[in-house]
Every structure is written in C-alpha cells, then in structure tokens.
Design a protein around this motif. Structure first.
Motif, mmCIF file in Angstrom:
data_model
loop_
_atom_site.group_PDB
_atom_site.id
_atom_site.type_symbol
_atom_site.label_atom_id
_atom_site.label_comp_id
_atom_site.label_asym_id
_atom_site.label_seq_id
_atom_site.Cartn_x
_atom_site.Cartn_y
_atom_site.Cartn_z
ATOM 1 N N ARG A 13 35.181 14.348 36.300
ATOM 2 C CA ARG A 13 34.238 13.548 36.785
ATOM 3 C C ARG A 13 33.075 14.134 37.407
ATOM 4 N NH1 ARG A 13 38.887 12.111 40.489
ATOM 5 N NH2 ARG A 13 38.568 13.280 41.232
ATOM 6 N N SER A 14 32.692 15.792 37.994
ATOM 7 C CA SER A 14 31.356 16.924 38.189
ATOM 8 C C SER A 14 30.848 16.510 36.524
ATOM 9 C CB SER A 14 32.259 17.516 38.588
ATOM 10 O OG SER A 14 30.963 18.879 38.257
ATOM 11 N N LEU A 15 31.436 17.092 35.563
ATOM 12 C CA LEU A 15 30.486 16.897 34.177
ATOM 13 C C LEU A 15 30.797 15.480 33.944
ATOM 14 C CD1 LEU A 15 33.453 19.407 32.405
ATOM 15 C CD2 LEU A 15 30.877 19.658 33.355
ATOM 16 N N ASP A 16 30.678 14.956 33.830
ATOM 17 C CA ASP A 16 30.208 13.253 33.982
ATOM 18 C C ASP A 16 29.635 12.695 34.283
ATOM 19 O OD1 ASP A 16 32.458 12.573 32.047
ATOM 20 O OD2 ASP A 16 33.642 11.321 33.701
ATOM 21 N N LEU A 17 29.007 13.520 35.514
ATOM 22 C CA LEU A 17 28.405 13.793 36.456
ATOM 23 C C LEU A 17 26.826 14.244 36.325
ATOM 24 C CD1 LEU A 17 26.791 12.269 39.528
ATOM 25 C CD2 LEU A 17 27.144 14.806 40.208
ATOM 26 N N LEU A 18 27.217 15.474 36.132
ATOM 27 C CA LEU A 18 25.853 15.923 35.333
ATOM 28 C C LEU A 18 25.565 15.269 33.893
ATOM 29 C CD1 LEU A 18 24.010 19.021 35.529
ATOM 30 C CD2 LEU A 18 26.475 19.613 33.580
ATOM 31 N N ALA A 19 26.378 14.749 32.616
ATOM 32 C CA ALA A 19 25.750 14.510 31.997
ATOM 33 C C ALA A 19 25.076 12.988 32.155
ATOM 34 C CB ALA A 19 26.715 13.960 30.533
ATOM 35 N N ILE A 60 17.826 23.388 30.697
ATOM 36 C CA ILE A 60 18.439 24.529 30.042
ATOM 37 C C ILE A 60 20.085 24.599 30.224
ATOM 38 C CG2 ILE A 60 18.838 26.541 28.771
ATOM 39 C CD1 ILE A 60 15.269 26.139 28.522
ATOM 40 N N GLU A 61 19.736 25.110 31.777
ATOM 41 C CA GLU A 61 21.485 25.293 32.628
ATOM 42 C C GLU A 61 22.188 23.920 32.303
ATOM 43 O OE1 GLU A 61 22.336 28.369 33.384
ATOM 44 O OE2 GLU A 61 21.061 28.768 31.840
ATOM 45 N N ALA A 62 21.957 22.664 32.470
ATOM 46 C CA ALA A 62 22.922 21.286 32.408
ATOM 47 C C ALA A 62 23.343 21.246 31.331
ATOM 48 C CB ALA A 62 21.607 20.003 33.003
ATOM 49 N N LEU A 63 22.101 21.657 30.019
ATOM 50 C CA LEU A 63 23.218 21.929 28.603
ATOM 51 C C LEU A 63 23.519 23.002 28.394
ATOM 52 C CD1 LEU A 63 19.566 20.398 27.035
ATOM 53 C CD2 LEU A 63 21.679 19.548 27.612
ATOM 54 N N ARG A 64 23.936 24.156 28.875
ATOM 55 C CA ARG A 64 24.581 24.779 28.382
ATOM 56 C C ARG A 64 26.048 24.789 29.298
ATOM 57 N NH1 ARG A 64 21.840 30.930 30.115
ATOM 58 N NH2 ARG A 64 23.885 31.107 27.401
ATOM 59 N N TYR A 91 31.797 23.678 28.464
ATOM 60 C CA TYR A 91 32.506 22.388 28.465
ATOM 61 C C TYR A 91 33.566 21.886 27.321
ATOM 62 C CZ TYR A 91 33.852 24.460 33.203
ATOM 63 O OH TYR A 91 33.358 25.212 34.361
ATOM 64 N N GLY A 92 32.873 22.604 26.000
ATOM 65 C CA GLY A 92 32.503 21.376 25.229
ATOM 66 C C GLY A 92 32.559 20.367 24.992
ATOM 67 N N ARG A 93 31.217 19.809 26.103
ATOM 68 C CA ARG A 93 30.793 18.326 25.969
ATOM 69 C C ARG A 93 29.696 18.582 24.588
ATOM 70 N NH1 ARG A 93 31.290 14.758 29.944
ATOM 71 N NH2 ARG A 93 33.288 15.075 31.142
ATOM 72 N N TYR A 94 29.508 17.392 23.824
ATOM 73 C CA TYR A 94 28.384 17.271 22.957
ATOM 74 C C TYR A 94 27.299 17.308 23.354
ATOM 75 C CZ TYR A 94 26.508 16.085 18.352
ATOM 76 O OH TYR A 94 25.803 15.950 17.067
ATOM 77 N N VAL A 95 26.586 18.301 22.871
ATOM 78 C CA VAL A 95 25.222 17.180 23.984
ATOM 79 C C VAL A 95 23.960 16.802 22.685
ATOM 80 C CG1 VAL A 95 25.631 18.573 25.672
ATOM 81 C CG2 VAL A 95 24.511 20.409 23.756
#
Length: 314
Positions: free
Chosen positions: A264-270, A300-304, A309-313
């Motif tokens: 959920r946290s990573l979903d929010l970040l994306a 940059i830190e958000a993308l890193r 965590y394996g999220r495709y960016v």
C-alpha cells in the motif's frame, strides 16, 4: 564535442512512463548535480560527472556548503550539507579515499564536546535558512545529523578516529529515543542499518519498530490519514509512510511492516508522481527556490525506492 565521461544514453523509456516523465522533469528543473545523478542511476551515466558536479559545493575546510541541502542557503560548510555529499558519493560508489578523509577532518572540527554533530553550525548565522532549522550559538549534538553520517561511513568501511565517539553517541541516542519525530527514527534506521554490532542493531530496531506502530508514526492506511497524527512542528499533511522508514528491502525497518502494508505504501509513492513528472516535497515550504531544488532529489529517491522493491519505473 561530448564531455569525457558523459552518460551513454540507452534507448528512451516508453513515452509517458514514470521514468520518461521524471526524466523530463529533471531536465527542465534540476540542478546540474541532480541531472547527473539521474543520468547515473537511470541512464547508464558515469560516476565521474557526478563527482565533478559535487565539487562545486566543496569548501577548503573539507566540508560542503552553497545550499547543497536546499533548506540551508549561503556558502558556508554545514554538517547537513556534508551528510548530503556523503550520500551522493556513496550512491555512486565513491565514498572513500582522500576526499572522505578530508570530510572526516571537517566533521571533527565541527563536532560538539561529546564528539558528534550538530544539525546546524553557528557559521550559518547571517545566511537564509528554513525556520525549522534554527541557528543557535551552542548547538547540541543531534542524532538527526550524526546517525546517517556514521551509518554511511561504516557501510563503506571508512575508518577514522572521529567515528569512535560518534558511534558511541549514536548508540546512546538510539537507546534513549522515545520516538516522537519520524525524522529522528529515519536517522536511527540509517545508523542501525550499517552499525557494526548487528545483534545490538537488530534489538534496537525491533524496539523502535514497536514504538513506531504504537505511536502511529507511520501512516499504514493512506485512505485514512486523519487517523494518524502529524508530529508537532511538521507541516499540515506531513505524514510518513512505510517506505519512508524502509527505503529498501534490506533495511531493518522492513520487518516493521507486513507485505500488505508495504505494498500500500509503495502504491501511494507511485501515485504521488505529479503531472509535471516530479514528486512533491511533503515538508514545509518556506521559499520557492529551496522547494524546487529539493523536488529533483525527492524524485530521484522515489524512483530508487520503487526500483529497489521491484516496481517497474521504465
């Protein structure tokens, strides 16, 4: 003629992908340093151009200034600028050698009587600074400034006399931490993730994780933010989330959160990527230039983090 060491660019990411949009934002708004960091992390760029850009912020005393950390303006060296410089060097695999030896000499020169770092040295007086980083004549040592630096130096196997007392200070500060401010917890994690005594670090991290959950310092339900208090002195809506504490899966803080909470946290970040391609600054904005300069680093830190965590960016 292309600059020696300039990035060799791969094929462009798909149009309108998160990375494509972020790249456009960086070229439109970022300082040279963040442009080169972006190229290094996402476009196969070399480390040498990053180091050359970072040199513009270095002073004769071995520290860094010139608003490298955007919320502190002016030319003078500061611990927070120097910590930022070490993060940059570590991120490109250059945290060592004579450059870091000079940094350690600077850190020694500005340390307090207990051998650790203040957040802001009094030399900042007279130059603009964010109101939430007040300048005082006799500043105390702070985990916020010391923990990330000590952690980085240990992680990169840098050994210097300054580290002994600074490490002792960090242990004492972490053991005494009652967890009221998320940024202090982040500094503690930065130290614990690389502290030499791994058993002690694990035990300290377990204690902090329990406190973070008990005191609701991590907003674990992004659709119910009103259920999570914002710490005193923070900007309205300045919440912290699981990914703010566990920047990568190897962090000790990752164990604080379930897989579902982390997703959920990573979903929010994306989803926080804005229409211009950049990520927002969540802390208090006090002037236009610092906020704009900070956004490139945040992006940059958000993308890193997403990539870690394996999220495709792409």
């Amino acid at each position: 003629m292309a600059e020696s060491g300039a990035p060799s660019l791969p094929s462009a990411p798909p149009a309108h992908s998160p990375l494509f949009r972020a790249e456009r934002f960086v070229w439109l708004t970022a300082r040279v340093l963040e442009q080169r960091l972006f190229a290094h992390h996402f476009l196969n760029g070399g480390a040498d151009p990053v180091e050359r850009a970072l040199d513009a912020y270095r002073n004769e005393d071995g520290g860094y200034g010139h608003a490298l950390e955007p919320d502190l303006r002016g030319p003078v060296s500061q611990p927070l600028h120097t910590a930022r410089a070490l993060r940059v060097l570590a991120s490109v695999g250059r945290c060592g050698g004579q450059r870091v030896e000079r940094v350690c000499r600077y850190l020694t020169s500005v340390s307090t009587v207990d051998g650790a770092l203040p957040a802001v040295h009094p030399s900042q007086r007279g130059y603009p600074a964010a109101p939430f980083v007040p300048v005082v004549d006799d500043p105390p040592s702070e985990l916020l400034a010391t923990g990330p630096v000590v952690g980085l130096l240990h992680r990169n196997e840098v050994w210097h006399a300054w580290l002994f007392r600074a490490t002792d200070f960090c242990w004492q500060a972490v053991d005494a931490l009652e967890v009221s401010h998320p940024y202090e917890v982040q500094a503690a994690v930065a130290f614990l993730d690389s502290a030499p005594d791994r058993a002690r670090a694990q035990a300290a991290a377990d204690r902090l994780g329990r406190l973070v959950r008990e005191r609701r310092l991590a907003a674990l339900e992004p659709d119910r933010l009103d259920a999570y208090p914002v710490s005193p002195g923070y900007a309205p809506g300045e919440h912290h989330f699981a990914h703010d504490f566990a920047r990568n899966p190897d962090s000790l803080a990752r164990a604080w959160f379930t897989d579902e909470e982390m997703e959920r946290s990573l979903d929010l970040l994306a989803a926080e990527q804005e229409a211009d391609g950049g990520w927002p600054v969540r802390w208090r904005r006090w002037a236009p230039a610092p906020a704009l300069e900070a956004r490139a680093g945040v992006t940059i830190e958000a993308l890193r983090t997403l990539r870690a965590y394996g999220r495709y960016v792409g």
